[in-house]
Design a protein around this motif. Structure first.
Motif, PDB file in Angstrom:
ATOM      1  N   CYS A   1      -5.747  80.718 139.715  1.00  0.00           N
ATOM      2  CA  CYS A   1      -5.155  81.760 140.551  1.00  0.00           C
ATOM      3  C   CYS A   1      -3.874  82.249 139.902  1.00  0.00           C
ATOM      4  CB  CYS A   1      -4.887  81.170 141.937  1.00  0.00           C
ATOM      5  SG  CYS A   1      -3.956  82.180 143.064  1.00  0.00           S
ATOM      6  N   GLN A   2      -3.904  83.376 139.240  1.00  0.00           N
ATOM      7  CA  GLN A   2      -2.712  83.930 138.630  1.00  0.00           C
ATOM      8  C   GLN A   2      -2.571  85.383 139.055  1.00  0.00           C
ATOM      9  OE1 GLN A   2      -3.744  82.961 134.583  1.00  0.00           O
ATOM     10  NE2 GLN A   2      -2.238  81.326 134.600  1.00  0.00           N
ATOM     11  N   ILE A   3      -1.369  85.758 139.537  1.00  0.00           N
ATOM     12  CA  ILE A   3      -1.151  87.098 140.043  1.00  0.00           C
ATOM     13  C   ILE A   3      -1.023  88.105 138.905  1.00  0.00           C
ATOM     14  CG2 ILE A   3       0.294  88.538 141.523  1.00  0.00           C
ATOM     15  CD1 ILE A   3      -1.201  86.170 142.888  1.00  0.00           C
ATOM     16  N   LYS A   4      -0.051  87.908 138.008  1.00  0.00           N
ATOM     17  CA  LYS A   4       0.126  88.762 136.831  1.00  0.00           C
ATOM     18  C   LYS A   4      -0.194  87.910 135.622  1.00  0.00           C
ATOM     19  CE  LYS A   4       3.128  92.588 137.530  1.00  0.00           C
ATOM     20  NZ  LYS A   4       4.427  93.201 137.229  1.00  0.00           N
ATOM     21  N   MET A   5      -1.316  88.168 135.038  1.00  0.00           N
ATOM     22  CA  MET A   5      -1.772  87.337 133.935  1.00  0.00           C
ATOM     23  C   MET A   5      -0.813  87.393 132.749  1.00  0.00           C
ATOM     24  SD  MET A   5      -4.593  85.879 134.863  1.00  0.00           S
ATOM     25  CE  MET A   5      -5.480  85.456 133.395  1.00  0.00           C
ATOM     26  N   ARG A   6      -0.239  86.241 132.418  1.00  0.00           N
ATOM     27  CA  ARG A   6       0.521  86.046 131.185  1.00  0.00           C
ATOM     28  C   ARG A   6       1.577  87.125 130.935  1.00  0.00           C
ATOM     29  NH1 ARG A   6      -1.373  81.297 131.742  1.00  0.00           N
ATOM     30  NH2 ARG A   6      -3.344  80.819 130.803  1.00  0.00           N
ATOM     31  N   THR A   7       2.366  87.463 131.942  1.00  0.00           N
ATOM     32  CA  THR A   7       3.429  88.460 131.808  1.00  0.00           C
ATOM     33  C   THR A   7       4.771  87.741 131.743  1.00  0.00           C
ATOM     34  OG1 THR A   7       2.124  90.040 133.060  1.00  0.00           O
ATOM     35  CG2 THR A   7       4.469  90.512 132.841  1.00  0.00           C
TER      36      THR A   7
ATOM     37  N   VAL B   1      -9.040  66.911 137.823  1.00  0.00           N
ATOM     38  CA  VAL B   1      -7.879  66.911 136.937  1.00  0.00           C
ATOM     39  C   VAL B   1      -7.440  68.359 136.798  1.00  0.00           C
ATOM     40  CG1 VAL B   1      -7.011  66.429 134.620  1.00  0.00           C
ATOM     41  CG2 VAL B   1      -8.637  64.860 135.705  1.00  0.00           C
ATOM     42  N   MET B   2      -6.171  68.611 137.156  1.00  0.00           N
ATOM     43  CA  MET B   2      -5.628  69.966 137.129  1.00  0.00           C
ATOM     44  C   MET B   2      -4.760  70.145 135.890  1.00  0.00           C
ATOM     45  SD  MET B   2      -3.572  72.055 140.071  1.00  0.00           S
ATOM     46  CE  MET B   2      -1.961  71.334 139.897  1.00  0.00           C
ATOM     47  N   HIS B   3      -4.975  71.244 135.225  1.00  0.00           N
ATOM     48  CA  HIS B   3      -4.260  71.554 133.998  1.00  0.00           C
ATOM     49  C   HIS B   3      -2.902  72.197 134.260  1.00  0.00           C
ATOM     50  CE1 HIS B   3      -3.637  74.357 130.414  1.00  0.00           C
ATOM     51  NE2 HIS B   3      -3.328  73.153 129.996  1.00  0.00           N
ATOM     52  N   GLY B   4      -2.314  72.008 135.393  1.00  0.00           N
ATOM     53  CA  GLY B   4      -0.961  72.470 135.664  1.00  0.00           C
ATOM     54  C   GLY B   4      -0.670  73.863 135.165  1.00  0.00           C
ATOM     55  N   ARG B   5       0.501  74.099 134.645  1.00  0.00           N
ATOM     56  CA  ARG B   5       0.901  75.390 134.074  1.00  0.00           C
ATOM     57  C   ARG B   5       0.880  75.271 132.572  1.00  0.00           C
ATOM     58  NH1 ARG B   5       3.573  80.107 136.663  1.00  0.00           N
ATOM     59  NH2 ARG B   5       3.704  80.643 134.511  1.00  0.00           N
ATOM     60  N   ASP B   6       0.789  76.398 131.909  1.00  0.00           N
ATOM     61  CA  ASP B   6       0.942  76.421 130.461  1.00  0.00           C
ATOM     62  C   ASP B   6       1.785  77.635 130.095  1.00  0.00           C
ATOM     63  OD1 ASP B   6      -0.915  78.389 131.015  1.00  0.00           O
ATOM     64  OD2 ASP B   6      -2.493  77.521 129.801  1.00  0.00           O
ATOM     65  N   GLN B   7       2.122  77.766 128.857  1.00  0.00           N
ATOM     66  CA  GLN B   7       2.914  78.873 128.312  1.00  0.00           C
ATOM     67  C   GLN B   7       4.288  78.993 128.971  1.00  0.00           C
ATOM     68  OE1 GLN B   7       0.056  82.208 128.647  1.00  0.00           O
ATOM     69  NE2 GLN B   7       0.175  82.231 126.401  1.00  0.00           N
ATOM     70  N   LEU B   8       4.861  77.884 129.409  1.00  0.00           N
ATOM     71  CA  LEU B   8       6.172  77.953 130.040  1.00  0.00           C
ATOM     72  C   LEU B   8       7.222  78.535 129.100  1.00  0.00           C
ATOM     73  CD1 LEU B   8       6.211  74.533 131.925  1.00  0.00           C
ATOM     74  CD2 LEU B   8       5.938  76.800 132.923  1.00  0.00           C
TER      75      LEU B   8
ATOM     76  N   THR C   1      11.788  75.148 126.518  1.00  0.00           N
ATOM     77  CA  THR C   1      11.640  75.088 125.065  1.00  0.00           C
ATOM     78  C   THR C   1      10.174  74.810 124.729  1.00  0.00           C
ATOM     79  OG1 THR C   1      11.956  72.688 124.945  1.00  0.00           O
ATOM     80  CG2 THR C   1      13.968  74.083 124.887  1.00  0.00           C
ATOM     81  N   PRO C   2       9.778  75.023 123.470  1.00  0.00           N
ATOM     82  CA  PRO C   2       8.406  74.649 123.085  1.00  0.00           C
ATOM     83  C   PRO C   2       8.104  73.161 123.320  1.00  0.00           C
ATOM     84  CG  PRO C   2       9.339  76.111 121.445  1.00  0.00           C
ATOM     85  CD  PRO C   2      10.460  75.757 122.395  1.00  0.00           C
ATOM     86  N   GLU C   3       9.099  72.297 123.145  1.00  0.00           N
ATOM     87  CA  GLU C   3       8.898  70.868 123.384  1.00  0.00           C
ATOM     88  C   GLU C   3       8.628  70.597 124.863  1.00  0.00           C
ATOM     89  OE1 GLU C   3      11.576  72.123 121.646  1.00  0.00           O
ATOM     90  OE2 GLU C   3      10.720  71.651 119.686  1.00  0.00           O
ATOM     91  N   GLN C   4       9.396  71.264 125.734  1.00  0.00           N
ATOM     92  CA  GLN C   4       9.166  71.097 127.167  1.00  0.00           C
ATOM     93  C   GLN C   4       7.791  71.643 127.552  1.00  0.00           C
ATOM     94  OE1 GLN C   4      12.802  73.124 128.317  1.00  0.00           O
ATOM     95  NE2 GLN C   4      13.513  71.252 129.344  1.00  0.00           N
ATOM     96  N   ASN C   5       7.383  72.749 126.941  1.00  0.00           N
ATOM     97  CA  ASN C   5       6.064  73.318 127.228  1.00  0.00           C
ATOM     98  C   ASN C   5       4.958  72.328 126.887  1.00  0.00           C
ATOM     99  OD1 ASN C   5       4.288  75.675 127.905  1.00  0.00           O
ATOM    100  ND2 ASN C   5       3.645  75.300 125.808  1.00  0.00           N
TER     101      ASN C   5
END
Length: 188
Positions: free
Chosen positions: A79-85, A142-149, A158-162
């Motif tokens: 469920c994503q409202i604005k895809m990858r914005t 198993v839920m893949h949480g968020r990505d591209q933070l 940061t990329p490490e936190q992502n």
């Protein structure tokens, strides 16, 4: 490995994300993108020759996880409202949780089902369930949480936190449970 083979059983159902095989050999495929307006491809080898000549589609949204328990097919979508914005905040309340961001149950013996008409929401608040299975009256996902933070919110992550956030969560679900997405995530 030695002795390993792969056989094309059907071409053209669409890009597969996950699949599950029924005891009678029927195959249900969660598609990456809708095909003919549907998110699940249902394949059958009616004559037993190893080629799946019968293909029907179900589910009005594409999904991620798919599982089978006896005659019940479990299907999850994202469920994503604005895809990858980049920088786009979430909407509250999330207007698409009525038909997305959860797990629905369908009758595996009933053809031509529609997502919002025939699917029964089993659980909500779940994004991108990449694994689903049923055991002892509960559904495990198993839920893949968020990505591209880091790419969507570079001032905050940061990329490490992502790479580490959020944690991949495993849920034991009963009908009516809410995993909290898109309002919360677990960062372990």
């Amino acid at each position: 490995p030695e002795g390993f083979t792969a056989t094309v059983i059907h071409e053209g159902v669409g890009s597969a994300r996950h699949m599950v095989v029924r005891n009678n050999g029927d195959i249900y495929v969660a598609l990456r993108q809708r095909q003919n307006g549907f998110g699940i491809a249902c394949l059958r080898d009616a004559d037993g020759d190893g080629s799946y000549e019968t293909v029907e589609y179900a589910g009005k949204v594409q999904g991620t996880g798919i599982a089978l328990d006896e005659n019940w097919l479990y299907f999850a979508n994202a469920c994503q409202i604005k895809m990858r914005t980049p920088g786009s905040p979430g909407m509250e309340p999330c207007p698409i949780l009525e038909y997305a961001g959860g797990i629905w149950v369908y009758d595996a013996d009933k053809p031509n089902q529609q997502h919002t008409r025939d699917g029964v929401r089993y659980a909500t608040g779940l994004r991108n369930c990449v694994a689903i299975d049923q055991h002892d009256g509960a559904v495990y996902a198993v839920m893949h949480g968020r990505d591209q933070l880091d790419s969507l919110f570079p001032d905050l992550y940061t990329p490490e936190q992502n790479a580490d956030l959020p944690a991949e969560e495993m849920f034991r679900l009963e009908q009516g449970n809410d995993g909290g997405w898109p309002y919360t995530y677990y960062d372990g």
